[in-house]
Design an enzyme around this catalytic site. Sequence first.
Site, PDB file in Angstrom:
ATOM      1  N   LYS A  69       0.806  -1.234   0.000  1.00 38.05           N
ATOM      2  CA  LYS A  69       0.000   0.000   0.000  1.00 38.05           C
ATOM      3  C   LYS A  69       0.836   1.280   0.000  1.00 38.05           C
ATOM      4  CE  LYS A  69      -4.251  -1.548   2.251  1.00 38.05           C
ATOM      5  NZ  LYS A  69      -5.230  -1.253   3.311  1.00 38.05           N
ATOM      6  N   ASP A 106      -9.804   3.421   2.182  1.00 40.43           N
ATOM      7  CA  ASP A 106      -9.950   2.929   3.565  1.00 40.43           C
ATOM      8  C   ASP A 106     -10.583   3.996   4.453  1.00 40.43           C
ATOM      9  OD1 ASP A 106      -8.943   0.337   3.226  1.00 40.43           O
ATOM     10  OD2 ASP A 106      -6.868   1.003   3.446  1.00 40.43           O
TER      11      ASP A 106
HETATM   12  N1  LIG Z   1     -12.360  -3.622   8.376  1.00 41.33           N
HETATM   13  C1  LIG Z   1     -11.485  -3.260   7.455  1.00 41.33           C
HETATM   14  O1  LIG Z   1     -11.847  -2.832   6.354  1.00 41.33           O
HETATM   15  C2  LIG Z   1     -10.016  -3.329   7.749  1.00 41.33           C
HETATM   16  C3  LIG Z   1      -9.104  -2.683   6.902  1.00 41.33           C
HETATM   17  C4  LIG Z   1      -7.753  -2.751   7.198  1.00 41.33           C
HETATM   18  C5  LIG Z   1      -7.314  -3.455   8.303  1.00 41.33           C
HETATM   19  N2  LIG Z   1      -8.228  -4.085   9.103  1.00 41.33           N
HETATM   20  C6  LIG Z   1      -7.787  -4.800  10.311  1.00 41.33           C
HETATM   21  O2  LIG Z   1      -7.209  -3.806  11.167  1.00 41.33           O
HETATM   22  C7  LIG Z   1      -6.155  -4.351  11.950  1.00 41.33           C
HETATM   23  C8  LIG Z   1      -4.935  -3.443  11.858  1.00 41.33           C
HETATM   24  O3  LIG Z   1      -4.463  -3.392  10.527  1.00 41.33           O
HETATM   25  P1  LIG Z   1      -3.214  -2.476  10.087  1.00 41.33           P
HETATM   26  O4  LIG Z   1      -3.045  -2.678   8.641  1.00 41.33           O
HETATM   27  O5  LIG Z   1      -3.344  -1.090  10.623  1.00 41.33           O
HETATM   28  O6  LIG Z   1      -2.004  -3.202  10.850  1.00 41.33           O
HETATM   29  P2  LIG Z   1      -0.609  -2.601  11.298  1.00 41.33           P
HETATM   30  O7  LIG Z   1      -0.156  -1.503  10.406  1.00 41.33           O
HETATM   31  O8  LIG Z   1       0.282  -3.785  11.499  1.00 41.33           O
HETATM   32  O9  LIG Z   1      -0.908  -1.950  12.745  1.00 41.33           O
HETATM   33  C9  LIG Z   1      -1.302  -2.752  13.815  1.00 41.33           C
HETATM   34  C10 LIG Z   1      -1.507  -1.884  15.049  1.00 41.33           C
HETATM   35  O10 LIG Z   1      -1.966  -2.759  16.094  1.00 41.33           O
HETATM   36  C11 LIG Z   1      -1.148  -2.569  17.254  1.00 41.33           C
HETATM   37  N3  LIG Z   1      -1.060  -3.814  18.011  1.00 41.33           N
HETATM   38  C12 LIG Z   1      -0.858  -5.065  17.526  1.00 41.33           C
HETATM   39  N4  LIG Z   1      -0.846  -5.970  18.532  1.00 41.33           N
HETATM   40  C13 LIG Z   1      -1.017  -5.256  19.685  1.00 41.33           C
HETATM   41  C14 LIG Z   1      -1.095  -5.609  21.047  1.00 41.33           C
HETATM   42  N5  LIG Z   1      -0.984  -6.889  21.447  1.00 41.33           N
HETATM   43  N6  LIG Z   1      -1.308  -4.627  21.945  1.00 41.33           N
HETATM   44  C15 LIG Z   1      -1.429  -3.335  21.556  1.00 41.33           C
HETATM   45  N7  LIG Z   1      -1.373  -2.929  20.268  1.00 41.33           N
HETATM   46  C16 LIG Z   1      -1.159  -3.884  19.348  1.00 41.33           C
HETATM   47  C17 LIG Z   1       0.199  -2.153  16.693  1.00 41.33           C
HETATM   48  O11 LIG Z   1       0.936  -1.539  17.707  1.00 41.33           O
HETATM   49  P3  LIG Z   1       2.550  -1.438  17.636  1.00 41.33           P
HETATM   50  O12 LIG Z   1       2.805  -0.328  16.660  1.00 41.33           O
HETATM   51  O13 LIG Z   1       2.935  -1.123  19.006  1.00 41.33           O
HETATM   52  O14 LIG Z   1       3.048  -2.763  17.140  1.00 41.33           O
HETATM   53  C18 LIG Z   1      -0.238  -1.214  15.565  1.00 41.33           C
HETATM   54  O15 LIG Z   1      -0.546   0.068  16.077  1.00 41.33           O
HETATM   55  C19 LIG Z   1      -5.953  -5.772  11.407  1.00 41.33           C
HETATM   56  O16 LIG Z   1      -6.610  -6.655  12.284  1.00 41.33           O
HETATM   57  C20 LIG Z   1      -6.655  -5.783  10.054  1.00 41.33           C
HETATM   58  O17 LIG Z   1      -7.179  -7.044   9.714  1.00 41.33           O
HETATM   59  C21 LIG Z   1      -9.561  -4.025   8.852  1.00 41.33           C
END
Ligand SMILES: NC(=O)c1ccc[n+]([C@@H]2O[C@H](COP(=O)([O-])OP(=O)(O)OC[C@H]3O[C@@H](n4cnc5c(N)ncnc54)[C@H](OP(=O)(O)O)[C@@H]3O)[C@@H](O)[C@H]2O)c1
Length: 272
Positions: A69, A106
């Site tokens: 992305k 998004d």
């Molecule tokens: N509904 C939708 O359309 C949609 C779209 C996109 C994504 N999503 C979902 O959204 C979620 C995040 O996606 P992303 O692309 O933003 O991922 P990402 O860039 O990897 O970011 C993940 C975030 O979650 C935090 N995190 C992960 N494990 C954690 C824990 N145990 N405790 C506290 N914070 C934690 C990370 O914190 P750190 O920075 O400290 O690691 C980071 O801020 C995923 O589950 C994905 O499937 C949904």
Amino acid sequence: MQIKGSTEVYGIIGNPVAHSLSPIMHNSGFEALGLNKVYVAFPATNAEKAIAGCRALGVHGLSVTIPHKEKILAFVDSIDPMAEKIGAVNTLVFQEDKKIHGLNTDWIGANRALAEKLELRDKRILLLGAGGSARAIGFGLLEAGARLILASRTESKVKALAEKLKCEWIHLDEIETVEADGLINATSVGMKPIENASLVQANSLKNFPIVMDIVYAPLETRLLREAKSAGCEIINGLSMLLYQGVAQFEAWTGQDAPVEVMHAALMKAITK
Ligand SMILES: NC(=O)c1ccc[n+]([C@@H]2O[C@H](COP(=O)([O-])OP(=O)(O)OC[C@H]3O[C@@H](n4cnc5c(N)ncnc54)[C@H](OP(=O)(O)O)[C@@H]3O)[C@@H](O)[C@H]2O)c1
């Protein structure tokens, strides 16, 4: 639909993509409108080569997912201003002159999901996370006139994002001290296989009339289950997924997307 020589091809590039729900969502929409279009998943590790190949083959549009992305911005001919601000593109439109336009749907998906329950202007929203989704949602909330507070696990990341968004930030252990019009979980906490996790104490959920979780597997996360018990209105991750797809569909076809059909296709796939 019968695929013919004239069928227009759309798809998703990323790695992995075999689990993606986008083919089900978009093909159900194409079929409902009787469009001569098909949507497929292209596993791709090299973004530059993938879009060069798609351009050469006359692909009409692409969704872009992890891990491409951000780096895809370098390979498009024009970028929508919001996608440029966010620094990420999740949609490519291949134009008639073969030029590629990049946009980000998004933030549109998140805003539209929230708009079903809340007028965002001047509302105070606590946003959890500092990753790619939080960045897109954060810029989208500001665009809609909301006021933001960020909270995330890694201080350096939350500080850096708060600086970009020019908003307040707090540590995760300060969530209980916040009262706001809405709370959004944009972290992966609560997602399968660690389903029984939530970043918010159940007894502080009463401070947020509306709680949205962008995690959609499971559909009802622990956060949403506890928010419902606390009397909050809840929005699950399917809404954002649906509406970011609806915005893609409309960018590609120039027609109103059959939202109900696309929603039903996603529900069927998720709950099966
Ligand atoms: N509904 C939708 O359309 C949609 C779209 C996109 C994504 N999503 C979902 O959204 C979620 C995040 O996606 P992303 O692309 O933003 O991922 P990402 O860039 O990897 O970011 C993940 C975030 O979650 C935090 N995190 C992960 N494990 C954690 C824990 N145990 N405790 C506290 N914070 C934690 C990370 O914190 P750190 O920075 O400290 O690691 C980071 O801020 C995923 O589950 C994905 O499937 C949904």
